[in-house]
Motif scaffolding. Structure first.
Motif, PDB file in Angstrom:
ATOM      1  N   GLN A  50       0.816  -1.215   0.000  1.00 53.45           N
ATOM      2  CA  GLN A  50       0.000   0.000   0.000  1.00 53.45           C
ATOM      3  C   GLN A  50       0.851   1.266   0.000  1.00 53.45           C
ATOM      4  N   ALA A  78      -5.992  -4.420  -0.415  1.00 55.03           N
ATOM      5  CA  ALA A  78      -6.825  -4.041   0.730  1.00 55.03           C
ATOM      6  C   ALA A  78      -6.795  -2.530   0.957  1.00 55.03           C
ATOM      7  N   GLY A  79      -7.986  -1.953   1.035  1.00 58.96           N
ATOM      8  CA  GLY A  79      -8.113  -0.533   1.292  1.00 58.96           C
ATOM      9  C   GLY A  79      -7.980   0.352   0.087  1.00 58.96           C
ATOM     10  N   HIS A  80      -7.664  -0.213  -1.083  1.00 53.58           N
ATOM     11  CA  HIS A  80      -7.442   0.601  -2.281  1.00 53.58           C
ATOM     12  C   HIS A  80      -8.382   0.249  -3.430  1.00 53.58           C
ATOM     13  N   TRP A 101      -0.728  -4.263   4.552  1.00 53.08           N
ATOM     14  CA  TRP A 101      -1.758  -4.859   5.383  1.00 53.08           C
ATOM     15  C   TRP A 101      -2.759  -5.631   4.525  1.00 53.08           C
ATOM     16  N   GLY A 102      -3.677  -6.328   5.216  1.00 49.47           N
ATOM     17  CA  GLY A 102      -4.518  -7.292   4.524  1.00 49.47           C
ATOM     18  C   GLY A 102      -3.814  -8.636   4.529  1.00 49.47           C
ATOM     19  N   ILE A 131     -13.475   0.981  -3.440  1.00 47.61           N
ATOM     20  CA  ILE A 131     -13.960   0.457  -2.171  1.00 47.61           C
ATOM     21  C   ILE A 131     -15.217   1.233  -1.782  1.00 47.61           C
ATOM     22  N   ARG A 191       3.118  -1.533  11.760  1.00 51.50           N
ATOM     23  CA  ARG A 191       2.625  -1.925  10.453  1.00 51.50           C
ATOM     24  C   ARG A 191       3.757  -2.073   9.432  1.00 51.50           C
ATOM     25  N   PRO A 232     -15.807   1.120   3.124  1.00 52.83           N
ATOM     26  CA  PRO A 232     -14.506   1.045   3.799  1.00 52.83           C
ATOM     27  C   PRO A 232     -14.632   0.668   5.268  1.00 52.83           C
ATOM     28  N   THR A 233     -13.698  -0.142   5.703  1.00 58.02           N
ATOM     29  CA  THR A 233     -13.602  -0.525   7.101  1.00 58.02           C
ATOM     30  C   THR A 233     -12.318   0.059   7.661  1.00 58.02           C
ATOM     31  N   VAL A 234     -12.439   0.867   8.684  1.00 56.70           N
ATOM     32  CA  VAL A 234     -11.282   1.569   9.243  1.00 56.70           C
ATOM     33  C   VAL A 234     -10.914   0.927  10.577  1.00 56.70           C
TER      34      VAL A 234
END
Length: 298
Positions: free
Chosen positions: A165, A235-237, A176-177, A285, A211, A288-290
């Motif tokens: 990321q 993940a997240g993107h 992450w992910g 996304i 991280r 989104p999950t923060v």
């Protein structure tokens, strides 16, 4: 590396020499470094040994481009459609040497390489017919208990390619992910190429030290490469481009058909920005999950 490690993708891939062993697709179906793979195709860096667990389309494309002489992997194909036609044809025509692994044995092999060990033991292979198919794994006995074990020899790739990321210019990496077997592969490899969605100020990396999945001392080069994992998800993107996988399956059943596909998506594409213009799917996304805030400090 402690100095600024940023270079272009073209420069980074040019450092990978013909005949190299390359570990990629290490996070399974997540964060596959397709941009780096396509640059390998454009530069026609051949006689490669590919190492990985579930490589999805990346290995199939590199085989279609004629770059691969050997594969050390658990599975190669198209997760959305099953068969990877270029892989299947290469195996049927005995054009590519195969070293067959389970997902766990490829992880153990890289972990042994990272630890500087010649091998690691496991029981997981004992219930399979792997010993009938391959003499790679040694059927052995535990010297302490007498129990039967399988010994998995170490793998030390010349290169590991990881998409993440974000990274600092020096090469500290936030990832992450699902990370799959990224950690042992990075530990085992001689050189690490990181492609990242964005290069950020080092203070951003330092703000969340837990991280950091790869440190600058490990990294050979870092490249800023937005959408560098497409069509796989990051993940997240962005989400997985399912239509791309199905289209690839429909269009690559023969070598001639693959060549036409590769002209459109690889060889006639000048850079990643031009590549992105060809994508018509909405991969954003939407929910989104923060993660919860983490406090550091004295």
């Amino acid at each position: 590396m402690t100095a600024d490690s940023r270079i272009t993708l073209e420069e980074a891939i040019s450092e990978i020499k013909p005949g190299s062993s390359v570990a990629a697709g290490l996070a399974l179906e997540h964060a596959i470094p397709f941009a780096a793979g396509h640059e390998l195709l454009r530069q026609r860096i051949g006689d490669l040994t590919l190492i990985g667990p579930i490589s999805d389309l990346l290995f199939d494309q590199l085989i279609g481009g004629g770059l691969v002489s050997r594969i050390r992997a658990a599975w190669v194909g198209n997760v959305s459609a099953g068969t990877g036609y270029r892989f299947r044809e290469a195996i049927e025509d005995q054009e590519v040497e195969i070293e067959d692994h389970s997902n766990f044995s490829i992880a153990l092999a890289l972990k042994a390489g990272a630890m500087g060990l010649p091998y690691l033991p496991t029981r997981s292979l004992l219930g399979s017919d792997i010993f009938k198919q391959s003499d790679l794994f040694l059927d052995s006995e535990d010297p302490f208990t007498g129990d039967r074990l399988a010994l998995v020899p170490a793998i030390k790739p010349d290169w590991a390619i990881v998409h993440a990321q974000r990274a600092s210019p020096e090469g500290d990496v936030h990832l992450w992910g699902n990370t799959g077997i990224t950690d042992p592969a990075v530990g085992a490899a001689e050189n690490i190429l990181v492609t990242a969605e964005e290069i950020v100020d080092p203070d951003i990396i330092k703000s969340d030290p837990s991280r950091v999945a790869i440190t600058q001392e490990q990294v050979t080069a870092v490249v800023e490469c937005p959408f560098g994992a497409h069509p796989s998800p990051l993940a997240g993107h962005y989400n997985r481009d399912n239509g791309y996988y199905l289209d690839y399956h429909r269009r690559t059943a023969t070598q001639e058909a693959f060549n036409e596909w590769a002209d459109e998506w690889v060889y006639d594409v000048e850079n990643r920005d031009e590549y992105l213009e060809q994508i018509d799917a909405d991969l954003s996304i939407t929910d989104p999950t923060v993660a919860a805030e983490v406090q550091y400090g004295q």
